[in-house]
Design an enzyme around this catalytic site. Sequence first.
Site, short mmCIF file in Angstrom:
data_model
loop_
_atom_site.label_atom_id
_atom_site.label_comp_id
_atom_site.label_asym_id
_atom_site.label_seq_id
_atom_site.Cartn_x
_atom_site.Cartn_y
_atom_site.Cartn_z
N HIS A 98 0.81 -1.21 0.22
CA HIS A 98 0.15 0.03 -0.09
C HIS A 98 0.87 1.10 -0.09
CE1 HIS A 98 0.96 -0.33 4.32
NE2 HIS A 98 0.26 0.76 4.75
N ASP A 102 5.37 4.82 5.27
CA ASP A 102 6.51 4.02 5.66
C ASP A 102 6.54 2.63 4.97
OD1 ASP A 102 3.75 3.49 6.70
OD2 ASP A 102 4.38 2.18 8.25
N ASP A 209 0.62 -4.10 6.59
CA ASP A 209 -0.09 -3.38 7.62
C ASP A 209 -1.62 -3.95 7.77
OD1 ASP A 209 1.82 -1.94 8.29
OD2 ASP A 209 1.30 -0.06 7.40
C1 5PN Z 1 3.60 4.61 11.22
C2 5PN Z 1 2.33 5.42 10.47
N1 5PN Z 1 2.23 6.53 11.22
C3 5PN Z 1 1.10 7.30 10.77
C4 5PN Z 1 0.16 7.01 9.89
C5 5PN Z 1 -1.01 7.37 9.18
O1 5PN Z 1 -1.42 8.52 9.52
O2 5PN Z 1 -1.26 6.48 8.47
C6 5PN Z 1 -0.56 5.14 8.37
C7 5PN Z 1 0.41 5.54 9.45
C8 5PN Z 1 1.53 4.80 9.69
O3 5PN Z 1 1.82 3.87 9.26
ZN ZN Z 2 -0.08 1.56 6.85
ZN ZN Z 3 3.06 0.45 8.29
#
Ligand code: 5PN
Ligand code: ZN
Ligand code: ZN
Length: 270
Positions: A98, A102, A209
């Site tokens: 996705h 990150d 995720d």
């Molecule tokens: C690690 C992380 N921090 C914040 C967000 C977010 O706002 O959507 C996904 C996400 C993350 O994976």
């Molecule tokens: Zn995510």
């Molecule tokens: Zn993530």
Amino acid sequence: RFMTDTKVHLLDGGTLVIDGFHAFWNRGPAGEVRFPCYSVLIEHAEGRYIFDTGYDFDHVMRVLPFEKPIQDKSQTLPGQLAKLGLKAGDINYVINSHYHFDHCGGNKYFGAACTLCHAKELEASGNCQPFEHLGYSDMSFAPSLAAKRGLKLPPDPLLDMYTPKFETLTGDQEIAKGLRLFETPGHTAGHYSLMVELKNRRPMLFTADACYSKKNMDMMCISSFHLDPTASLASMKRLKALAEQHDAELFYSHDLESFATYRTGADFYS
Ligand code: 5PN
Ligand code: ZN
Ligand code: ZN
């Protein structure tokens, strides 16, 4: 390419911090939870694949400094590949589970590769819900979509020569022999998890995720930042069923305790 047995390397991309109520939705407890981010390099007879590309340190410091990134130079993708004697240009395919920041921060290194993702995910990243803006904040993986959203990308020499080629998919797909993408929507609109079959061991099932950690799975507690909580829970159940059906081992996306037991560096799975 000559025939070789498939190998899997896990590429350490450093760590981030989120709150306990984001890690364990409506349960917590509150407090800092530091977790790893990593990429998966698959050396396959049909090419070299990278599943997810971690976060970009400068992006996180600029947009989400409260996530307290820790990433040294060796934990960038060029740094991790160099340890294996590889360069970004050696990668044939990038697969993104996705497009949260990150998981796509390193896409810009792979201008020579073909980029695979779910059709719905590419669409969602260019047209997301207001509450998803932080998740989809790093649009460097698709400069033309960034422009469409009116986002100005900070100057980066890597982006001057970067015009990614996307190949979008729908449904479950075997993209190469023993390399399978399974739809696991909910966290985002077009989320994929990845199963890799290997000669000498059980299949590896990378949740991405759709399930951050073993504790999330054991408690059937979803993490935060999801588009659709009900679909997210269904996808967690799907992953559990897939693992049983295929006798696969689950590899979680953001689990510090589990990650410490995973093979990294020069070590690999085959
Ligand atoms: C690690 C992380 N921090 C914040 C967000 C977010 O706002 O959507 C996904 C996400 C993350 O994976
Ligand atoms: Zn995510
Ligand atoms: Zn993530």
